[in-house]
Design a protein around this motif. Structure first.
Motif, mmCIF file in Angstrom:
data_model
loop_
_atom_site.group_PDB
_atom_site.id
_atom_site.type_symbol
_atom_site.label_atom_id
_atom_site.label_comp_id
_atom_site.label_asym_id
_atom_site.label_seq_id
_atom_site.Cartn_x
_atom_site.Cartn_y
_atom_site.Cartn_z
ATOM 1 N N ARG A 200 0.719 -1.186 0.052
ATOM 2 C CA ARG A 200 0.105 -0.217 -0.046
ATOM 3 C C ARG A 200 0.826 1.052 0.064
ATOM 4 N NH1 ARG A 200 -0.849 1.998 5.156
ATOM 5 N NH2 ARG A 200 0.380 0.535 6.674
ATOM 6 N N VAL A 201 0.204 2.895 -0.665
ATOM 7 C CA VAL A 201 0.898 3.563 -0.546
ATOM 8 C C VAL A 201 0.245 4.521 0.190
ATOM 9 C CG1 VAL A 201 2.238 3.424 -2.661
ATOM 10 C CG2 VAL A 201 -0.134 4.105 -2.199
ATOM 11 N N GLU A 202 0.718 5.978 1.130
ATOM 12 C CA GLU A 202 -0.021 6.736 2.001
ATOM 13 C C GLU A 202 0.650 7.662 1.348
ATOM 14 O OE1 GLU A 202 1.508 7.637 5.808
ATOM 15 O OE2 GLU A 202 0.207 6.149 6.050
ATOM 16 N N THR B 175 -4.748 6.689 2.118
ATOM 17 C CA THR B 175 -4.170 5.324 1.483
ATOM 18 C C THR B 175 -4.889 4.098 0.434
ATOM 19 O OG1 THR B 175 -4.621 3.457 3.103
ATOM 20 C CG2 THR B 175 -3.114 4.353 3.813
ATOM 21 N N ALA B 176 -3.956 3.513 0.117
ATOM 22 C CA ALA B 176 -4.307 2.771 -1.611
ATOM 23 C C ALA B 176 -3.497 1.950 -1.302
ATOM 24 C CB ALA B 176 -4.091 3.416 -2.762
ATOM 25 N N GLN B 177 -4.462 0.536 -1.421
ATOM 26 C CA GLN B 177 -3.934 -0.965 -1.811
ATOM 27 C C GLN B 177 -3.153 -0.984 -3.206
ATOM 28 O OE1 GLN B 177 -3.603 -3.184 0.386
ATOM 29 N NE2 GLN B 177 -5.252 -1.436 2.137
ATOM 30 N N VAL B 178 -2.298 -1.412 -3.254
ATOM 31 C CA VAL B 178 -1.418 -1.211 -4.919
ATOM 32 C C VAL B 178 -0.542 -3.033 -5.100
ATOM 33 C CG1 VAL B 178 -0.883 1.194 -4.872
ATOM 34 C CG2 VAL B 178 0.932 -0.590 -3.973
ATOM 35 N N PRO C 171 4.832 13.612 -5.413
ATOM 36 C CA PRO C 171 4.279 13.577 -4.260
ATOM 37 C C PRO C 171 5.578 12.938 -3.746
ATOM 38 C CG PRO C 171 2.797 12.754 -5.612
ATOM 39 C CD PRO C 171 4.194 13.211 -6.516
ATOM 40 N N GLU C 172 5.814 13.006 -2.681
ATOM 41 C CA GLU C 172 5.881 11.931 -1.701
ATOM 42 C C GLU C 172 5.195 11.090 -0.959
ATOM 43 O OE1 GLU C 172 10.097 14.106 0.750
ATOM 44 O OE2 GLU C 172 7.860 12.889 2.254
ATOM 45 N N ILE C 173 5.685 10.171 -0.777
ATOM 46 C CA ILE C 173 4.558 8.751 -0.191
ATOM 47 C C ILE C 173 5.331 7.994 0.217
ATOM 48 C CG2 ILE C 173 2.434 9.136 -3.063
ATOM 49 C CD1 ILE C 173 4.420 6.404 -3.536
#
Length: 161
Positions: A112-114, A119-122, A153-155
């Motif tokens: 996941r990313v935030e 957040t998103a599951q990837v 963006p910084e994730i």
């Protein structure tokens, strides 16, 4: 005397390589630092439907369904491993699904990313490069977390969870 090109000019120049005759634009490639040659890279299937021909807007290019967005936005399962922070550019906007191409992983997997608390599951897809190199985030994932499509963006990236 020859003038030097600013480093940022190389990005648009390399982007045009996908349009060379005989080159499949859906095939990922990398340039290895040691030999400077272009090498094909296997990409795992990320699912989803391809956008319609002629799609030009984010809404038209993002073919994810409401159910897919809800699943990707579901709370993370406990136990995810924090891989660190990366700068994310928009990946191929015509490539469907929720994915992140990043040098933070060595093998494909889920994660996941935030970004700013969302957040998103990837699907995590490895690419060559130093861990400090940037990553490419799918259009659907960028939209889900509210990241600026034209920005960098910084994730934060997590494996599993």
């Amino acid at each position: 005397m020859m003038k030097r090109f600013p480093g940022l000019l190389i990005v648009p120049l390399l982007a045009g390589c996908a349009l060379l005759p005989g080159r499949d634009p859906a095939q990922a490639v990398s340039v290895r630092p040691g030999d400077g040659q272009v090498h094909p890279v296997a990409r795992p299937e990320t699912g989803g439907r391809r956008p319609p021909a002629g799609a030009r807007t984010a809404d038209a290019l993002d073919t994810t369904t409401e159910e897919e967005r809800q699943a990707a936005a579901a709370p993370a399962a406990p136990g995810g491993r924090d891989l660190g922070v990366t700068i994310a550019a928009l990946g191929d906007p015509a490539r469907p699904g929720f994915w992140l191409e990043t040098p933070l992983v060595a093998t494909p997997g889920t994660g996941r990313v935030e970004y700013q608390g969302k957040t998103a599951q990837v699907q995590l897809i490895p690419i060559e490069g130093a861990a400090t190199a940037g990553s490419r985030l799918s259009l659907a994932a960028m939209r889900l977390v509210g990241a600026p499509l034209a920005g960098l963006p910084e994730i934060r990236v997590f494996a599993g969870g």
